[in-house]
Scaffold this motif. Structure first.
Motif, PDB file in Angstrom:
ATOM      1  N   THR A 175       0.801  -1.175  -0.017  1.00 15.43           N
ATOM      2  CA  THR A 175      -0.229  -0.041   0.167  1.00 15.43           C
ATOM      3  C   THR A 175       0.765   1.382   0.073  1.00 15.43           C
ATOM      4  O   THR A 175       0.506   2.172  -0.548  1.00 15.43           O
ATOM      5  N   GLY A 178       1.979   2.632  -3.246  1.00 10.83           N
ATOM      6  CA  GLY A 178       1.067   3.199  -3.991  1.00 10.83           C
ATOM      7  C   GLY A 178       0.319   2.321  -5.053  1.00 10.83           C
ATOM      8  O   GLY A 178      -0.196   2.587  -5.843  1.00 10.83           O
ATOM      9  N   ARG A 180      -2.308  -0.538  -6.388  1.00 15.62           N
ATOM     10  CA  ARG A 180      -3.744  -0.578  -6.196  1.00 15.62           C
ATOM     11  C   ARG A 180      -4.146  -1.932  -5.573  1.00 15.62           C
ATOM     12  O   ARG A 180      -3.267  -2.894  -5.250  1.00 15.62           O
TER      13      ARG A 180
ATOM     14  N   ARG B 107      -2.575   7.252  -4.258  1.00 19.13           N
ATOM     15  CA  ARG B 107      -1.567   6.252  -4.654  1.00 19.13           C
ATOM     16  C   ARG B 107      -0.492   7.127  -5.448  1.00 19.13           C
ATOM     17  O   ARG B 107       0.838   6.570  -5.355  1.00 19.13           O
ATOM     18  N   GLY B 138       3.651   1.253  -7.601  1.00 20.92           N
ATOM     19  CA  GLY B 138       2.831   2.658  -7.668  1.00 20.92           C
ATOM     20  C   GLY B 138       2.804   3.250  -8.901  1.00 20.92           C
ATOM     21  O   GLY B 138       2.134   3.894  -9.503  1.00 20.92           O
ATOM     22  N   SER B 141       0.823  -0.387 -12.625  1.00 22.61           N
ATOM     23  CA  SER B 141      -0.128  -1.572 -12.169  1.00 22.61           C
ATOM     24  C   SER B 141      -0.315  -2.633 -12.896  1.00 22.61           C
ATOM     25  O   SER B 141       0.090  -2.643 -14.204  1.00 22.61           O
TER      26      SER B 141
END
Ligand code: ATP
Ligand code: MG
Lengths: 269, 276
Positions: A175, A178, A180, B107, B138, B141
């Motif tokens: 987390t 960053g 998801r 995020r 980060g 993804s």
């Protein structure tokens, strides 16, 4: 030096409320015995009748031809169990992601999923088999579907519980980068839950083997049909053979699953 | 003990010191704050851990956060990243409000920071290389970054470089739960560095390291601050580390920020006072 008076008591005195709880528990027990038609007389008179059954059932039917037929039925039973459990376990993974609180989805989704899974578990496997016999006709395929949905009800819930129980450290670590939620689930929660998943899946397989032996009673394939026919035709020796075979297979599967669990998890930990 | 907190955050002092030690001036405006905490209060249940904590981290400075066990250093660092909610106050990270940030914005902020957690927080069953590649989640993804097996070549190379920086390239294929404490700490550091963060938050980065490895890691952080203008905040129980490698020292005691001063103005005895 610790203050001795701050030591907690070894035993806590039950409160008035818990006392009432115990009393209620005992009352409910007797009420249940009564409702279930529990009768000491019947218990006492059953040994002679049981002995009668036993004497007619022994020795079990060990004719080679019968054994061969039952053996193949047992193979079919195991195929139903294995196919149903395997498909069920695979389907359970995405379902469990929907049911895990605080992982990907909000409480609306997780609560709904858990309620549906609760419903699936609440319906007995034999009832699912009846439903699928109606839907896809008599035969082992109905059994596979029944085992599959039963496994989803079981594994979907317990996989989710497994994922909720893992150490939160690694997912917090991701987390913080960053990531998801889906990435965190895939990279931290799923790998950490893998041993628990293996263990739960093996239980699901054991459960599937036990269930699959009786699905035949309602025509959903497997050795259960032989049990029914044996009793219906008063062919107790054959019925006895079926019972013994089921017992042996179930015990073997449980031993195998214990061994596999040790092998897979014990070494990887 | 005396409250050594300076009336205003020592922006100029910190920056001047930074400028004095590098040939190239730090290219940011003086007012640039990477972190700004205002009156932050945090409780767990009914227990208040700290209250009314305010400080600012100037871009490109190294800040040591010190305090006795259980004073809330780790908790404060987690609050900065919005990993746990705060009761009162406000935290700004890289110029944006963390307290109310959600989803993509949060995020994005975290993607520009690297965290080395006190407990390392590696994913146990995965390889060291995969763990380091996860530091890029980060920015990128998706399944390609889930495992080193599917990762793009540049991600694998970047992760290997980060591992080389911490001296662990030879263990890239090992499972993270088969590492020694110091090795796993270094992997956590590599994971925080791989995304080239603007702000590095390191919670006792040297706790499990032997003295020479500890010095090396601290020197590496120091170098990042000086050569790349990264902001570093680290906690340490090592008074010398705090004074040598920090431009500024923040001290937590009794639920308050009792110390906020440039390292140059402090002596070891000032820090010892925090532990009474
Ligand atoms: N999740 C939590 N729930 C409840 N209490 C917590 C939680 N996390 C930390 N605490 C408590 O908050 C206080 C501060 O903990 P924290 O980990 O921030 O201390 P610390 O300053 O980092 O200490 P150390 O030097 O030992 O690392 C401790 O008293 C701890 O018991
Ligand atoms: Mg800590």
């Amino acid at each position: 030096m610790t203050n001795i008076s701050s030591l907690p008591a070894r035993y806590e005195r039950p409160s008035a409320l818990s006392f009432l709880g115990y009393a209620a528990g005992i009352l409910i027990f007797f009420w249940a015995l009564n409702g279930a038609g529990f009768s000491l007389e019947k218990v006492l008179s059953s040994p002679p009748r049981f002995a009668d059954f036993a004497s007619r059932a022994f020795p079990p039917n060990l004719e080679p031809k019968v054994l061969e037929r039952l053996g193949w039925k047992m193979v079919e039973t195991l195929q139903i169990a294995f196919a149903g459990a395997a498909i069920g376990v695979i389907l359970s993974l995405p379902v469990a992601l929907l049911a895990t609180r605080g992982l990907i989805f909000g409480s609306a989704v997780t609560t709904t999923t858990r309620t549906v899974l609760g419903f699936i578990r609440a319906v007995p496997d034999i009832a699912w088999a009846l439903v699928f016999v109606v839907a896809v006709g008599l035969g082992p395929f109905a059994g596979v579907l029944a085992i599959m949905i039963d496994t989803v009800g079981f594994c979907g819930r317990f996989f989710a519980d497994d994922m909720e129980a893992v150490d939160k450290g690694p997912s917090e670590g991701l987390t913080a980068t960053g990531a998801r939620r889906l990435d965190i689930a895939a990279c931290a929660t799923l790998p950490a839950s893998a041993p628990a998943f293996v263990s739960t899946s093996l239980y699901a397989l054991e459960k599937a083997v036990r269930s699959s032996t009786i699905l035949g009673l309602v025509g959903a394939g497997g050795i259960g049909i032989e049990l029914k026919v044996g009793f219906d035709l008063f062919d107790y020796p054959t019925a006895m053979t079926v019972i013994l075979m089921i017992a042996v297979v179930v015990i073997l599967i449980e031993a195998l699953s214990t061994w596999a669990r040790k092998k897979i998890i014990g070494e990887q930990r | 003990m005396t409250d050594l907190r300076t009336a205003t955050p020592p922006l100029t002092e910190g920056t001047v010191q930074t400028g004095a030690q590098t040939s190239a001036p730090v290219p940011h405006a003086l007012q640039d704050h990477d972190v700004s905490a205002q009156g932050v209060t945090k409780s767990f249940g009914k227990t208040e851990i700290f209250s009314d904590v305010s400080f600012r981290l100037v871009r490109g400075e190294a800040v040591a956060l010190v305090g006795a066990n259980g004073t809330g250093k780790s908790t404060l660092l987690r609050c900065i990243l919005g990993l746990i909610p705060i009761d009162r106050g406000a935290v700004e990270l890289l110029g944006q409000d963390v307290t109310h940030a959600k989803g993509a914005q949060l995020r994005g902020l975290r993607a520009n920071t690297g965290l080395v957690a006190q407990k390392h927080n590696l994913v146990p069953r995965l390889s060291v290389l995969t763990n380091v590649i996860h530091g890029l989640l980060g920015q990128h993804s998706g399944p390609r970054y889930w495992s080193q097996s599917f990762a793009p070549e540049e991600a694998r190379v970047a992760a290997m470089e980060a591992l080389e920086k911490v001296g662990l390239a030879h263990l890239a294929a090992r499972r993270a739960d088969r590492l020694s404490g110091g090795q796993s700490q270094r992997v956590a550091i590599a994971r925080a560095l791989v995304s080239k963060p603007r702000l590095l938050i390191a919670d006792e980065p040297c706790a499990s390291l032997d003295p020479s490895a500890g010095e090396e890691i601290m020197a590496m952080f120091f170098d990042l601050v000086r050569s790349e203008g990264v902001t570093v905040v680290f906690t340490s129980h090592h008074i010398e580390h705090a004074l040598t490698f920090g431009d500024r020292v923040l001290g937590l005691a009794d639920g308050h920020l009792k110390l906020d001063a440039t390292a140059a103005s402090l002596a070891a005895s000032d820090l010892r006072g925090l532990y009474d």
